[in-house]
Motif scaffolding. Structure first.
Motif, short mmCIF file in Angstrom:
data_model
loop_
_atom_site.label_atom_id
_atom_site.label_comp_id
_atom_site.label_asym_id
_atom_site.label_seq_id
_atom_site.Cartn_x
_atom_site.Cartn_y
_atom_site.Cartn_z
N ALA A 92 -24.40 2.81 64.51
CA ALA A 92 -24.79 3.47 65.76
C ALA A 92 -24.59 4.98 65.68
CB ALA A 92 -23.99 2.89 66.92
N SER A 93 -23.64 5.42 64.83
CA SER A 93 -23.35 6.85 64.76
C SER A 93 -24.48 7.65 64.11
CB SER A 93 -22.03 7.09 64.02
OG SER A 93 -22.16 6.77 62.65
N PHE A 94 -25.48 6.97 63.54
CA PHE A 94 -26.66 7.66 63.01
C PHE A 94 -27.62 8.05 64.14
CE2 PHE A 94 -24.96 5.74 59.28
CZ PHE A 94 -25.34 6.56 58.22
N CYS A 95 -27.43 7.45 65.33
CA CYS A 95 -28.38 7.66 66.45
C CYS A 95 -28.10 8.96 67.19
CB CYS A 95 -28.26 6.49 67.42
SG CYS A 95 -28.77 4.95 66.67
N ASP A 96 -29.10 9.37 68.00
CA ASP A 96 -28.93 10.56 68.84
C ASP A 96 -28.11 10.22 70.08
OD1 ASP A 96 -30.88 11.77 67.17
OD2 ASP A 96 -32.47 10.89 68.40
N ARG A 97 -28.21 8.95 70.49
CA ARG A 97 -27.58 8.55 71.75
C ARG A 97 -27.23 7.08 71.67
NH1 ARG A 97 -30.18 7.77 77.08
NH2 ARG A 97 -32.19 8.18 76.09
N VAL A 98 -26.13 6.70 72.31
CA VAL A 98 -25.73 5.29 72.32
C VAL A 98 -25.49 4.86 73.77
CG1 VAL A 98 -23.96 3.62 71.63
CG2 VAL A 98 -24.74 5.35 70.00
N ILE A 99 -26.10 3.74 74.14
CA ILE A 99 -25.92 3.18 75.48
C ILE A 99 -24.97 1.99 75.35
CG2 ILE A 99 -27.09 2.01 77.39
CD1 ILE A 99 -29.65 3.59 76.49
N LEU A 100 -23.85 2.04 76.06
CA LEU A 100 -22.88 0.95 75.98
C LEU A 100 -23.09 0.01 77.16
CD1 LEU A 100 -19.60 2.90 75.07
CD2 LEU A 100 -20.96 1.42 73.58
N LEU A 101 -23.33 -1.26 76.85
CA LEU A 101 -23.50 -2.27 77.90
C LEU A 101 -22.21 -3.07 78.03
CD1 LEU A 101 -26.85 -4.25 77.55
CD2 LEU A 101 -26.33 -2.33 79.04
N LYS A 102 -21.87 -3.37 79.26
CA LYS A 102 -20.74 -4.28 79.49
C LYS A 102 -21.11 -5.16 80.67
CE LYS A 102 -15.82 -4.48 80.31
NZ LYS A 102 -14.61 -3.79 80.73
N ASP A 103 -21.00 -6.45 80.50
CA ASP A 103 -21.30 -7.41 81.57
C ASP A 103 -22.65 -7.14 82.24
OD1 ASP A 103 -18.83 -8.52 81.09
OD2 ASP A 103 -17.83 -7.25 82.57
N GLY A 104 -23.64 -6.82 81.45
CA GLY A 104 -24.99 -6.64 82.00
C GLY A 104 -25.22 -5.33 82.73
N MET A 105 -24.27 -4.40 82.60
CA MET A 105 -24.45 -3.09 83.23
C MET A 105 -24.22 -1.98 82.20
SD MET A 105 -22.90 -3.40 87.04
CE MET A 105 -21.43 -4.32 86.72
N VAL A 106 -24.79 -0.80 82.47
CA VAL A 106 -24.54 0.33 81.57
C VAL A 106 -23.13 0.84 81.85
CG1 VAL A 106 -25.22 2.66 80.90
CG2 VAL A 106 -26.98 0.96 81.43
N PHE A 107 -22.26 0.72 80.85
CA PHE A 107 -20.88 1.19 81.00
C PHE A 107 -20.85 2.71 80.82
CE2 PHE A 107 -16.82 2.31 78.91
CZ PHE A 107 -15.92 1.87 79.87
N ARG A 108 -21.53 3.20 79.80
CA ARG A 108 -21.57 4.64 79.54
C ARG A 108 -22.69 4.97 78.55
NH1 ARG A 108 -15.79 6.85 78.66
NH2 ARG A 108 -15.57 5.72 80.61
N GLU A 109 -23.18 6.20 78.63
CA GLU A 109 -24.12 6.68 77.62
C GLU A 109 -23.46 7.84 76.89
OE1 GLU A 109 -28.22 7.24 78.42
OE2 GLU A 109 -28.17 5.97 80.19
N LEU A 110 -23.54 7.82 75.57
CA LEU A 110 -22.89 8.86 74.77
C LEU A 110 -23.93 9.57 73.92
CD1 LEU A 110 -19.91 6.67 73.56
CD2 LEU A 110 -19.77 8.50 75.25
N GLU A 111 -23.85 10.90 73.90
CA GLU A 111 -24.80 11.67 73.09
C GLU A 111 -24.11 12.28 71.89
OE1 GLU A 111 -27.80 14.54 74.54
OE2 GLU A 111 -27.61 13.32 76.37
N LYS A 112 -24.84 12.34 70.79
CA LYS A 112 -24.27 12.97 69.60
C LYS A 112 -24.45 14.48 69.72
CE LYS A 112 -26.09 12.19 65.45
NZ LYS A 112 -26.29 11.24 64.35
N ASN A 113 -23.35 15.19 69.83
CA ASN A 113 -23.44 16.65 69.92
C ASN A 113 -22.98 17.32 68.64
OD1 ASN A 113 -24.50 16.86 72.58
ND2 ASN A 113 -22.48 16.22 73.33
N GLY A 114 -22.17 16.63 67.88
CA GLY A 114 -21.68 17.22 66.63
C GLY A 114 -22.23 16.46 65.44
N ASN A 115 -21.39 16.29 64.42
CA ASN A 115 -21.86 15.57 63.24
C ASN A 115 -21.67 14.06 63.40
OD1 ASN A 115 -19.18 15.06 62.75
ND2 ASN A 115 -18.97 16.73 61.27
N ARG A 116 -22.16 13.31 62.41
CA ARG A 116 -22.13 11.86 62.51
C ARG A 116 -20.72 11.30 62.58
NH1 ARG A 116 -20.96 7.76 60.33
NH2 ARG A 116 -20.25 8.83 58.46
#
Ligand SMILES: Nc1ncnc2c1ncn2[C@@H]1O[C@H](COP(=O)(O)OP(=O)(O)OP(=O)(O)O)[C@@H](O)[C@H]1O
Ligand SMILES: [Mg+2]
Length: 248
Positions: free
Chosen positions: A205-229
């Motif tokens: 997942a760390s190769f991606c620009d952004r990661v969406i974390l799902l928990k119990d069928g809901m979006v728990f958090r979205e994380l964006e890559k701002n630095g290196n992998r």
């Protein structure tokens, strides 16, 4: 490009309804490389299958490249799948009796445009993705990483708006998995393809620009890559720990 609004999906067990996706909202822009992560059973594959037009959903909206998917009939959905989407699966799904190059051309044949342009694109992509040397081999004669890179090239042969991939590295070791992530990066950089991938693995997942974390069928958090992998990998590990309740 892809908009998911208030998506709600449940499964019936007997007469009881179990909600699996509860008001999911997300947007993915053209050329983004995005992963969905989350614990087993959190609804990752269900989300991907709704976007893939494989399963119906009850409430909410999915818009793909301007087309709303709800209310389309089977023929129209098949057209969206064939013309707008490319698929990469955990178990490759290559046809054993065809060579790598022939496998790559299968979606063109299904679409009815197995022409000279398709052949040229196949040859161009075989070189671009570093698998030209295996073009005449059969799937059983090449490595897992090579098989999956062939599947990535196959998913690109109809120039889709977006590639959908469910656990594309699930059957690969970290070295081969890495070559598949680099193939997705290549698709994004060279063809401006959007990639939406489900994975359990924070390294991939760390190769991606952004990661969406799902928990119990809901979006728990979205994380964006701002630095290196590797710093993004650290951030993912910390947030997943937080999500699972290991740290507060
Ligand atoms: N066809 C189905 N009928 C009934 N329940 C289903 C069906 N498919 C999935 N489920 C249930 O929905 C929930 C979410 O499943 P889903 O496959 O989307 O999870 P996932 O996040 O992809 O999990 P994994 O990481 O194990 O692949 C699970 O509780 C699962 O048991
Ligand atoms: Mg799954």
């Amino acid at each position: 490009m892809l908009y998911v609004k208030n998506l709600y999906k449940s499964y019936l067990s007997g007469s009881k309804e179990y909600p699996v996706l509860k008001k999911i909202n997300l947007h993915i822009g053209v050329g983004e490389f995005v992963a969905v992560m989350g614990p087993s059973g959190s609804g990752k594959s269900t989300l991907l299958n709704c976007i893939s037009c494989y399963i119906p959903f009850e409430k909410g909206e999915i818009r793909l490249g301007g087309t709303a998917l709800a209310n389309l009939d089977e023929t129209a959905l098949a057209k969206v799948r064939n013309e707008k989407l490319g698929f990469v699966f955990q178990d490759f799904m290559l046809l054993d009796g065809l060579t790598i190059r022939e496998n790559i051309l299968v979606p063109r044949i299904i679409r009815g445009n197995a022409d000279h342009e398709g052949e040229e694109l196949a040859d161009h992509l075989l070189t671009l993705f570093g698998i030209d040397h295996i073009r005449s081999k059969y799937p059983a004669e090449v490595s897992g990483g090579e098989r999956q890179r062939a599947a990535v090239v196959r998913s690109l042969i109809n120039r889709p708006l977006m590639i959908l991939a469910d656990e594309p590295t699930g059957n690969l070791d970290s070295k081969s998995g890495r070559t598949v992530m680099e193939a997705f990066e290549n698709a994004r950089n060279q063809m401006n393809t959007t990639v939406f991938m489900v994975t359990h693995d924070s390294f991939f997942a760390s190769f991606c620009d952004r990661v969406i974390l799902l928990k119990d069928g809901m979006v728990f958090r979205e994380l964006e890559k701002n630095g290196n992998r590797s710093s993004f990998h650290e951030l993912l590990l910390t947030t997943i720990k937080e999500m699972s309740g290991d740290i507060q």
